[in-house]
Design a protein around this motif. Structure first.
Motif, PDB file in Angstrom:
ATOM      1  N   TRP A   1       0.917  -1.352   0.167  1.00  0.00           N
ATOM      2  CA  TRP A   1       0.101   0.130  -0.026  1.00  0.00           C
ATOM      3  C   TRP A   1       0.909   1.282   0.071  1.00  0.00           C
ATOM      4  O   TRP A   1       0.618   2.203  -0.816  1.00  0.00           O
ATOM      5  CB  TRP A   1      -1.002  -0.013   1.321  1.00  0.00           C
TER       6      TRP A   1
ATOM      7  N   MET B   1      -7.399  -0.554  -0.627  1.00  0.00           N
ATOM      8  CA  MET B   1      -8.306  -0.993   0.199  1.00  0.00           C
ATOM      9  C   MET B   1      -8.367  -2.445   0.670  1.00  0.00           C
ATOM     10  O   MET B   1      -8.386  -2.880   1.569  1.00  0.00           O
ATOM     11  CB  MET B   1      -9.546  -0.682  -0.594  1.00  0.00           C
TER      12      MET B   1
ATOM     13  N   GLY C   1      -5.520  -2.776   2.987  1.00  0.00           N
ATOM     14  CA  GLY C   1      -5.914  -2.048   4.282  1.00  0.00           C
ATOM     15  C   GLY C   1      -6.678  -3.132   5.158  1.00  0.00           C
ATOM     16  O   GLY C   1      -6.615  -3.057   6.448  1.00  0.00           O
TER      17      GLY C   1
ATOM     18  N   LEU D   1      -8.246   3.985   5.238  1.00  0.00           N
ATOM     19  CA  LEU D   1      -8.996   3.206   4.271  1.00  0.00           C
ATOM     20  C   LEU D   1     -10.418   4.365   3.787  1.00  0.00           C
ATOM     21  O   LEU D   1     -10.695   4.369   2.728  1.00  0.00           O
ATOM     22  CB  LEU D   1      -9.502   2.184   5.001  1.00  0.00           C
TER      23      LEU D   1
END
Length: 165
Positions: free
Chosen positions: A16, A57, A60, A92
């Motif tokens: 991420w 996402m 996360g 998020l």
């Protein structure tokens, strides 16, 4: 088992945060390479941003699950995961806001401009709104990066605190 969980936790953070940090480089190269055609560059960067958000996402959610389970596996003290989990939730939320709020609004402005936002005068309301949304998007992505760095720091601290027990 602890090593596997730590590895997956760190990998989700790396994916991420690494994508978030690398994205501006890709955007800059795209716009530089396609300089005469900013419309095509914008379409490419927009699609890459959507992919970045999906990856973020997923990472996360994985990160949240692993942080929630880590105390049960003796990887972290229960209290040491609360702050990183809270920050991941904010990350998020920001990512979802960008994906489902900012990007669709920018797309509406682009379509209102006939598909090419650069064809509008700088003072045209759709162009002004698009530019404001673009600035907001940059700020949101920057916030996600800063929060991600804070999560890395808290996870590193949490691991060291757990080892001292």
């Amino acid at each position: 088992m602890k090593t596997l969980i730590r590895t997956l936790l760190l990998l989700s953070l790396i994916v991420w945060l690494g994508a978030e940090i690398f994205f501006p480089v890709v955007a800059a190269v795209t716009f530089t390479t396609l300089k005469p055609d900013t419309h095509v560059a914008g379409l490419i960067v927009g699609e890459l941003l959507r992919l970045l958000h999906v990856a973020g996402m997923v990472a996360g959610v994985v990160l949240l699950a692993l942080l929630a389970l880590a105390p049960a596996w003796g990887i972290f003290k229960p209290r040491s995961v609360l702050a990183p989990m809270g920050l991941v939730v904010v990350m998020l939320a920001l990512t979802a806001y960008s994906q489902f709020g900012i990007i669709p609004a920018m797309e509406r402005d682009r379509l209102a401009a006939g598909g090419v936002i650069d064809s509008l005068a700088l003072d045209d309301p759709a162009r002004v709104h698009f530019d404001a949304l673009h600035k907001r998007s940059v700020n949101v992505e920057g916030a996600v990066v800063l929060l991600g760095i804070a999560v890395v720091t808290l996870v590193a601290y949490g691991e060291s605190a757990a080892r001292q027990v």
